[in-house]
Scaffold this motif. Structure first.
Motif, PDB file in Angstrom:
ATOM      1  N   SER A 171      27.606 -27.776  11.028  1.00  0.00           N
ATOM      2  CA  SER A 171      27.759 -26.324  10.977  1.00  0.00           C
ATOM      3  C   SER A 171      27.446 -25.781   9.580  1.00  0.00           C
ATOM      4  CB  SER A 171      29.183 -25.932  11.380  1.00  0.00           C
ATOM      5  OG  SER A 171      30.133 -26.567  10.537  1.00  0.00           O
ATOM      6  N   MET A 172      27.658 -26.596   8.528  1.00  0.00           N
ATOM      7  CA  MET A 172      27.353 -26.152   7.171  1.00  0.00           C
ATOM      8  C   MET A 172      25.852 -25.962   6.972  1.00  0.00           C
ATOM      9  SD  MET A 172      29.932 -28.435   4.822  1.00  0.00           S
ATOM     10  CE  MET A 172      29.139 -29.979   5.310  1.00  0.00           C
ATOM     11  N   LEU A 173      25.056 -26.679   7.745  1.00  0.00           N
ATOM     12  CA  LEU A 173      23.606 -26.648   7.602  1.00  0.00           C
ATOM     13  C   LEU A 173      22.931 -25.762   8.641  1.00  0.00           C
ATOM     14  CD1 LEU A 173      21.287 -27.988   5.935  1.00  0.00           C
ATOM     15  CD2 LEU A 173      21.193 -29.748   7.697  1.00  0.00           C
ATOM     16  N   ALA A 174      23.623 -25.486   9.756  1.00  0.00           N
ATOM     17  CA  ALA A 174      22.993 -24.834  10.906  1.00  0.00           C
ATOM     18  C   ALA A 174      22.431 -23.459  10.561  1.00  0.00           C
ATOM     19  CB  ALA A 174      23.991 -24.732  12.056  1.00  0.00           C
ATOM     20  N   SER A 175      23.200 -22.634   9.861  1.00  0.00           N
ATOM     21  CA  SER A 175      22.757 -21.272   9.564  1.00  0.00           C
ATOM     22  C   SER A 175      21.511 -21.279   8.685  1.00  0.00           C
ATOM     23  CB  SER A 175      23.888 -20.499   8.876  1.00  0.00           C
ATOM     24  OG  SER A 175      23.468 -19.203   8.521  1.00  0.00           O
ATOM     25  N   LYS A 176      21.505 -22.114   7.654  1.00  0.00           N
ATOM     26  CA  LYS A 176      20.338 -22.189   6.775  1.00  0.00           C
ATOM     27  C   LYS A 176      19.132 -22.767   7.512  1.00  0.00           C
ATOM     28  CE  LYS A 176      22.882 -22.553   2.436  1.00  0.00           C
ATOM     29  NZ  LYS A 176      22.409 -21.250   1.923  1.00  0.00           N
ATOM     30  N   ALA A 177      19.354 -23.783   8.349  1.00  0.00           N
ATOM     31  CA  ALA A 177      18.247 -24.372   9.103  1.00  0.00           C
ATOM     32  C   ALA A 177      17.661 -23.362  10.074  1.00  0.00           C
ATOM     33  CB  ALA A 177      18.729 -25.614   9.856  1.00  0.00           C
ATOM     34  N   GLN A 178      18.512 -22.471  10.609  1.00  0.00           N
ATOM     35  CA  GLN A 178      18.013 -21.450  11.527  1.00  0.00           C
ATOM     36  C   GLN A 178      17.174 -20.418  10.788  1.00  0.00           C
ATOM     37  OE1 GLN A 178      18.803 -21.663  15.068  1.00  0.00           O
ATOM     38  NE2 GLN A 178      16.877 -20.603  14.752  1.00  0.00           N
ATOM     39  N   LYS A 179      17.646 -19.980   9.609  1.00  0.00           N
ATOM     40  CA  LYS A 179      16.884 -19.018   8.821  1.00  0.00           C
ATOM     41  C   LYS A 179      15.559 -19.612   8.346  1.00  0.00           C
ATOM     42  CE  LYS A 179      20.904 -16.450   7.176  1.00  0.00           C
ATOM     43  NZ  LYS A 179      21.724 -16.086   6.000  1.00  0.00           N
ATOM     44  N   ALA A 180      15.579 -20.925   8.051  1.00  0.00           N
ATOM     45  CA  ALA A 180      14.345 -21.595   7.634  1.00  0.00           C
ATOM     46  C   ALA A 180      13.446 -21.913   8.819  1.00  0.00           C
ATOM     47  CB  ALA A 180      14.685 -22.885   6.888  1.00  0.00           C
ATOM     48  N   ASN A 181      13.991 -21.787  10.042  1.00  0.00           N
ATOM     49  CA  ASN A 181      13.247 -22.113  11.259  1.00  0.00           C
ATOM     50  C   ASN A 181      12.690 -23.539  11.201  1.00  0.00           C
ATOM     51  OD1 ASN A 181      12.340 -21.492  13.868  1.00  0.00           O
ATOM     52  ND2 ASN A 181      10.313 -20.909  13.117  1.00  0.00           N
ATOM     53  N   ILE A 182      13.552 -24.474  10.832  1.00  0.00           N
ATOM     54  CA  ILE A 182      13.150 -25.876  10.741  1.00  0.00           C
ATOM     55  C   ILE A 182      12.794 -26.380  12.137  1.00  0.00           C
ATOM     56  CG2 ILE A 182      13.884 -28.201  10.098  1.00  0.00           C
ATOM     57  CD1 ILE A 182      13.536 -26.315   7.732  1.00  0.00           C
ATOM     58  N   ALA A 183      11.594 -26.923  12.276  1.00  0.00           N
ATOM     59  CA  ALA A 183      11.141 -27.372  13.588  1.00  0.00           C
ATOM     60  C   ALA A 183      11.821 -28.658  14.027  1.00  0.00           C
ATOM     61  CB  ALA A 183       9.622 -27.550  13.578  1.00  0.00           C
ATOM     62  N   PHE A 184      12.377 -29.409  13.078  1.00  0.00           N
ATOM     63  CA  PHE A 184      13.165 -30.575  13.463  1.00  0.00           C
ATOM     64  C   PHE A 184      14.362 -30.124  14.287  1.00  0.00           C
ATOM     65  CE2 PHE A 184      11.600 -33.005   9.547  1.00  0.00           C
ATOM     66  CZ  PHE A 184      10.767 -33.825  10.307  1.00  0.00           C
ATOM     67  N   SER A 185      14.708 -30.877  15.316  1.00  0.00           N
ATOM     68  CA  SER A 185      15.919 -30.600  16.080  1.00  0.00           C
ATOM     69  C   SER A 185      17.133 -31.014  15.257  1.00  0.00           C
ATOM     70  CB  SER A 185      15.883 -31.362  17.404  1.00  0.00           C
ATOM     71  OG  SER A 185      15.973 -32.760  17.168  1.00  0.00           O
ATOM     72  N   PRO A 186      18.331 -30.529  15.599  1.00  0.00           N
ATOM     73  CA  PRO A 186      19.531 -30.961  14.869  1.00  0.00           C
ATOM     74  C   PRO A 186      19.703 -32.474  14.851  1.00  0.00           C
ATOM     75  CG  PRO A 186      20.032 -29.054  16.218  1.00  0.00           C
ATOM     76  CD  PRO A 186      18.634 -29.455  16.567  1.00  0.00           C
ATOM     77  N   LEU A 187      19.438 -33.132  15.984  1.00  0.00           N
ATOM     78  CA  LEU A 187      19.558 -34.590  16.020  1.00  0.00           C
ATOM     79  C   LEU A 187      18.555 -35.238  15.073  1.00  0.00           C
ATOM     80  CD1 LEU A 187      20.753 -37.160  17.209  1.00  0.00           C
ATOM     81  CD2 LEU A 187      19.123 -36.982  19.099  1.00  0.00           C
ATOM     82  N   GLN A 188      17.332 -34.710  15.038  1.00  0.00           N
ATOM     83  CA  GLN A 188      16.316 -35.261  14.139  1.00  0.00           C
ATOM     84  C   GLN A 188      16.707 -35.062  12.677  1.00  0.00           C
ATOM     85  OE1 GLN A 188      12.955 -33.089  15.701  1.00  0.00           O
ATOM     86  NE2 GLN A 188      12.183 -34.857  16.837  1.00  0.00           N
ATOM     87  N   LEU A 189      17.312 -33.913  12.349  1.00  0.00           N
ATOM     88  CA  LEU A 189      17.764 -33.689  10.981  1.00  0.00           C
ATOM     89  C   LEU A 189      18.860 -34.672  10.596  1.00  0.00           C
ATOM     90  CD1 LEU A 189      17.936 -29.839  10.287  1.00  0.00           C
ATOM     91  CD2 LEU A 189      16.532 -31.548   9.149  1.00  0.00           C
ATOM     92  N   ILE A 190      19.791 -34.922  11.523  1.00  0.00           N
ATOM     93  CA  ILE A 190      20.860 -35.882  11.244  1.00  0.00           C
ATOM     94  C   ILE A 190      20.290 -37.279  11.056  1.00  0.00           C
ATOM     95  CG2 ILE A 190      22.919 -36.977  12.209  1.00  0.00           C
ATOM     96  CD1 ILE A 190      23.534 -34.292  13.577  1.00  0.00           C
ATOM     97  N   LEU A 191      19.344 -37.671  11.929  1.00  0.00           N
ATOM     98  CA  LEU A 191      18.701 -38.976  11.778  1.00  0.00           C
ATOM     99  C   LEU A 191      17.922 -39.049  10.472  1.00  0.00           C
ATOM    100  CD1 LEU A 191      17.409 -39.619  15.428  1.00  0.00           C
ATOM    101  CD2 LEU A 191      19.368 -40.692  14.280  1.00  0.00           C
ATOM    102  N   LEU A 192      17.330 -37.922  10.057  1.00  0.00           N
ATOM    103  CA  LEU A 192      16.609 -37.892   8.788  1.00  0.00           C
ATOM    104  C   LEU A 192      17.567 -38.121   7.621  1.00  0.00           C
ATOM    105  CD1 LEU A 192      13.843 -37.375   7.467  1.00  0.00           C
ATOM    106  CD2 LEU A 192      14.437 -34.950   7.372  1.00  0.00           C
ATOM    107  N   MET A 193      18.750 -37.529   7.690  1.00  0.00           N
ATOM    108  CA  MET A 193      19.753 -37.779   6.649  1.00  0.00           C
ATOM    109  C   MET A 193      20.114 -39.258   6.574  1.00  0.00           C
ATOM    110  SD  MET A 193      22.412 -34.623   7.165  1.00  0.00           S
ATOM    111  CE  MET A 193      21.895 -32.915   7.161  1.00  0.00           C
ATOM    112  N   VAL A 194      20.303 -39.861   7.751  1.00  0.00           N
ATOM    113  CA  VAL A 194      20.656 -41.284   7.780  1.00  0.00           C
ATOM    114  C   VAL A 194      19.522 -42.127   7.204  1.00  0.00           C
ATOM    115  CG1 VAL A 194      21.206 -43.240   9.287  1.00  0.00           C
ATOM    116  CG2 VAL A 194      22.210 -40.989   9.750  1.00  0.00           C
ATOM    117  N   GLY A 195      18.283 -41.841   7.621  1.00  0.00           N
ATOM    118  CA  GLY A 195      17.145 -42.609   7.133  1.00  0.00           C
ATOM    119  C   GLY A 195      16.959 -42.479   5.632  1.00  0.00           C
TER     120      GLY A 195
END
Length: 322
Positions: free
Chosen positions: A76-100
């Motif tokens: 939720s801390m990232l959701a609002s900014k990711a929405q304004k940035a219109n990040i094409a990665f899905s939330p799951l992909q962003l989380i997996l990207l953090m892990v990677g």
């Protein structure tokens, strides 16, 4: 007297994390996702053979997926900014990207430093999560700034279209074709939604709420009032474009005036930390004579508290609403 290279290694690994996330994003989605593309993403997807309905569905999914995932813990801390940035990665992909990225940072720290495993793990997680957060925040600020800059010209284009006899839906369609991203694709989605029966004022209101931008709210309200009460929409939007442009110029002027204060605040906040790191690198035993005294920890906490208060005070002094 030896100087440790570990702080430099930590900084280089974090920079590598930021570069890597941008490279992955551009590799997956190509140049069409870039904000400086002359052809907006919606038109590029249509040119590649995508149907209008299919492209609309894809863009709407990208534009709403992050806010719909605010219930995910910590996301939720990232959701609002990711929405304004219109990040094409899905939330799951962003989380997996953090892990990677955390794994990549851990490998880099293991190779380049001699820190304990627990320290390396903690720092690598901070780098992975923090790197993605900083990258998304940068994307959001850049995209919002571009929308604010494009909006007056887009409204003026609508005014010219209305004055030559086009209906408002056609005026929005012209903006969608002539204006590059990010506003071009946003207006294209509104035009497509209107073609499939959605009320134009509702689409504009949804865009304003998603972007959380006051000027877009003004546009949505103006269109909604005109559709209900009637009137000369071209004259209304002409006045609105002048107001938006004046606010934009005033905002730029305020930003220029407060730039020195912002840099001063940043310097006053960062300089003590930089000095602390430099002292520990150059002379690791500098605080040995005092760190065992009773006042060392309270004094350190007091200094940390003053630094935190300084950040909020300086931010409040330069945070001028326009």
């Amino acid at each position: 007297m030896g100087i440790s290279a570990e702080p430099i290694i930590y900084g280089l690994i974090f920079i590598a994390v930021l570069v890597l996330v941008e490279g992955i994003y551009l590799t997956v989605f190509g140049r069409s996702i870039s904000l400086n593309s002359r052809l907006n993403r919606r038109l590029e997807l249509l040119e590649k053979g995508g149907g209008r309905e299919q492209v609309l569905e894809q863009l709407r999914k990208e534009m709403t997926q992050h806010l719909q995932s605010q219930g995910i813990p910590l996301y939720s801390m990232l959701a609002s900014k990711a929405q304004k940035a219109n990040i094409a990665f899905s939330p799951l992909q962003l989380i997996l990207l953090m892990v990677g990225l955390s794994v990549v940072a851990f490998i880099g720290l293991s190779v380049g430093t001699g820190a304990e495993t627990a320290v390396r793990a903690l720092v690598s997680v901070a780098m992975g999560v923090g790197g993605v957060y900083i990258w998304v925040d940068k994307k959001a600020k850049a995209r919002m700034a571009l929308v604010e800059e494009q909006l007056p010209d887009a409204v003026e284009l609508m005014v010219r279209s209305l004055r030559v006899g086009h209906p408002f839906s056609s005026a929005v369609g012209i903006v969608a074709k002539e204006v590059p991203d990010p506003l071009g694709s946003e207006m294209g989605v509104i035009s497509d939604e209107a073609a499939y029966g959605r009320d134009m004022s509702e689409s504009l209101k949804a865009l304003a709420e998603r972007m959380d931008m006051q000027d877009l709210r003004f546009l949505a309200v103006a269109v909604a009032i005109q559709s209900q009460a009637g009137g000369n929409l071209a004259e209304i939007l002409d006045g609105l474009s002048k107001v938006i442009r004046a606010r934009f110029k005033l905002f730029r002027r305020v930003k220029a005036i407060t730039a020195e204060a912002k840099w001063s605040g940043m310097f006053l906040s960062m300089f003590p930390l930089v000095v602390l790191v430099a002292i520990n690198v150059i002379e690791p035993n500098y605080y040995d004579d005092v760190k065992e005294t009773a006042v060392f920890i309270p004094a350190s906490l007091a200094v940390a508290g003053f630094l935190i208060v300084n950040v909020f005070v300086m931010r409040s002094l330069v945070n001028i609403k326009v």
